[in-house]
Scaffold this active site. Sequence first.
Site, short mmCIF file in Angstrom:
data_model
loop_
_atom_site.label_atom_id
_atom_site.label_comp_id
_atom_site.label_asym_id
_atom_site.label_seq_id
_atom_site.Cartn_x
_atom_site.Cartn_y
_atom_site.Cartn_z
N GLY A 208 -33.81 36.18 48.61
CA GLY A 208 -32.78 35.37 47.97
C GLY A 208 -31.41 36.02 47.91
N GLU B 186 -41.65 37.64 42.71
CA GLU B 186 -41.19 36.96 41.47
C GLU B 186 -42.32 36.85 40.46
OE1 GLU B 186 -39.55 33.60 43.54
OE2 GLU B 186 -37.99 34.91 44.33
N ASN C 180 -41.80 28.48 51.23
CA ASN C 180 -42.09 28.69 49.81
C ASN C 180 -40.98 28.00 49.02
OD1 ASN C 180 -42.49 29.64 47.23
ND2 ASN C 180 -42.02 31.78 47.71
N GLY D 181 -37.98 31.12 51.90
CA GLY D 181 -37.64 30.51 50.62
C GLY D 181 -36.51 29.51 50.79
N LYS E 119 -40.72 27.52 45.92
CA LYS E 119 -40.51 28.08 44.56
C LYS E 119 -40.41 26.92 43.56
CE LYS E 119 -38.59 32.11 46.73
NZ LYS E 119 -37.75 33.29 46.65
N SER F 182 -34.69 36.21 53.00
CA SER F 182 -33.46 35.72 53.62
C SER F 182 -33.61 35.36 55.09
CB SER F 182 -32.31 36.71 53.40
OG SER F 182 -32.05 36.85 52.00
N GLU G 196 -42.40 41.37 52.24
CA GLU G 196 -41.17 40.83 51.67
C GLU G 196 -40.44 41.90 50.88
OE1 GLU G 196 -41.26 36.27 51.31
OE2 GLU G 196 -42.01 37.10 49.45
N HIS H 182 -46.48 37.22 44.85
CA HIS H 182 -45.06 37.17 45.20
C HIS H 182 -44.26 38.06 44.25
CE1 HIS H 182 -40.99 35.66 45.72
NE2 HIS H 182 -41.39 35.23 46.89
P1 PGA Z 1 -35.76 33.69 50.55
O1 PGA Z 1 -37.17 33.82 49.79
O2 PGA Z 1 -36.06 33.19 51.95
O3 PGA Z 1 -34.98 32.68 49.76
O4 PGA Z 1 -35.14 35.03 50.58
C1 PGA Z 1 -38.30 34.30 50.46
C2 PGA Z 1 -39.47 34.38 49.51
O5 PGA Z 1 -39.27 34.73 48.35
O6 PGA Z 1 -40.62 34.09 49.88
#
Ligand code: PGA
Length: 260
Positions: free
Chosen positions: A174, A98, A9, A235, A11, A214, A168, A96
């Site tokens: 993140g 976000e 992803n 991500g 983003k 992460s 998630e 997601h």
């Molecule tokens: P991250 O994001 O691997 O940077 O933690 C994962 C995601 O939001 O899909």
Amino acid sequence: MRKMIIAGNWKMNKDIKETFDFLLPLKNNLIGQNLNVEVVVCPPFTSLFIASDILRETNIKIGAQNMFYEVEGAYTGEISPKMLKSVRCEYVILGHSERRRYFGETDEIVNKKVKKAIEFGLKPIVCVGETLEERENGETFKVLEKQIKGVLEGLTYEQMRNVVIAYEPVWAIGTGRNATPDQAQEAQRFIRELVAGLFNDGIAQNLTIQYGGSVTPENAYSLLSQPDVDGALVGGASLKVDAFLKIIKAGETASVEKKN
Ligand code: PGA
């Protein structure tokens, strides 16, 4: 047996040039390999067309990061499932955290999107997960149950065959603080059992449930080798070719081990 899916992803990262610079080496590394895992990249909308051109005739799949639940019309700034199909998207990330947090998406909206995506032949990667506060209050299962019931509401057994779930935990996204393999396994087993109850055991057993939050080359194998962790939604670590390739490799190893 269900398919392991490693999805990146991106983003809001990578313009056209950066998309080229990432996908060419990725493609050259994976070309001709008979992978057990399904590899998916989810660039921003502006890179989808070029990405599907670069990856034409490879087994790397393309996904979008969002879509609207209408097909066309006066919805300024939105992208429809029909448009995603026309750039050869196969997957679409929906709900997601976000999107939920910054753009007010609710389970109800996500549910509409899931249905529309499937109607247009897209496979939704539907995200669920608790916040830190909810986990600390012992509400993880309660929150997951509400989200899963909400996003999958009214889906037929047939539609469920196209759904992918991504667990998630919001506190892991993140932050560099991934869920432990045991935490991921516990939550994902819970989701599978819930789906078995809502639909049936066959559907639950075939459902790919990814872990996201992460994921790195260092922790990928320990997460992916858990029995109910069928892939990763990555991500930050999906933005560098080397790191993403290592995660794919970890998935490949875990997937082969699970088959035997
Ligand atoms: P991250 O994001 O691997 O940077 O933690 C994962 C995601 O939001 O899909």
